[in-house]
Enzyme design. Sequence first.
Site, PDB file in Angstrom:
ATOM      1  N   GLY A 178     -16.319  -6.706   9.069  1.00 34.11           N
ATOM      2  CA  GLY A 178     -17.604  -7.008   9.679  1.00 34.11           C
ATOM      3  C   GLY A 178     -18.181  -8.304   9.134  1.00 34.11           C
ATOM      4  CB  CYS A 179     -20.514 -10.743  10.625  1.00 33.57           C
ATOM      5  SG  CYS A 179     -21.740  -9.624  11.350  1.00 33.57           S
TER       6      CYS A 179
END
Length: 326
Positions: A136-137
């Site tokens: 995920g970012c």
Amino acid sequence: MAGKIKAGIIGGAGYTGGELIRLLLNHPEAELSFVHSKSNEGNYLHHVHQDLLGDTNLKFTGKLGEADVLFLCLGHGEARKFLENNTIDPAVSIIDLSQDFRLEDSSSFGDRHFIYGLPELNRDNIRKAKNIANPGCFATAIQLGLLPLAKNGLLDEIHTTGITGSTGAGQGLSQTSHFSWRANNVQAYKTLNHQHLREIGESLRQLRPGHNMILNFIPWRGDFTRGIFISSQIHCEEKESTMNELYENFYEGHPFTILGSEPIFLKQVINTNKCIIQLEKVGSKLVVHSIIDNLLKGASGQAVQNMNLMFGFDECAGLKLKAAAF
């Protein structure tokens, strides 16, 4: 592998799909063979991603084409459904950009096992992997700031804040992604309960098994389109020079994670696959700042970095991007 590999994209109409298209069209070792989108089948790519006008005459397709690697740019929960509803040749590698296969207890689908695709943590395993779960970012930015501390047993309780641009919410409109709401506005959300916390915890414990680390994370929605700025604070008695050396040693040989000595800012990383880290020591507190472009190092750029490692290419192939300072 002789010649270019063929790459396909599932879910190419969104932000991450668009970034992948741009990267793969210019990749020296890959050919973009097809881009799948049910809602845009038959439309030119440049009708949706209008900056691609003049770059490609490819059209979106509703069918699966030939591919050596398949990128899944689907919503969370949709990647697993796609694999359930479509037969993919076992020889095809899969890089999933959703959260469906990131956690240890959900990292397999049939005979496919997904390796967590954070190169600075798992590069050797990624090189041998057939399937990758792209991080995920927020998880990428936070982990890259904390991994050297975890390895050296310096993490107990961590207090982290992070602000992200509107593209982090995806292309579908919601109340908090409209310009009229986002402009001149900041909001905390998912306080201490963000979905990336579990994957961050698993990565930190990978470096320090059995060590109990508490991560308190408050994310913010910001008044800009792309980028993530993280600040993590811990108790630390070590000198700042010692900590800088620790970070330099940990990230030696990792081309996209850089330690800065001056105050860092988002424009340094926007439109790049970089993570830049800066340390500040104030008394017995260490603050770790880390910045990424959420659509590149936080999504599509890291996916291409993983593809490069999987297929034996230069890790930086197709990712030598330059930030626009103004």
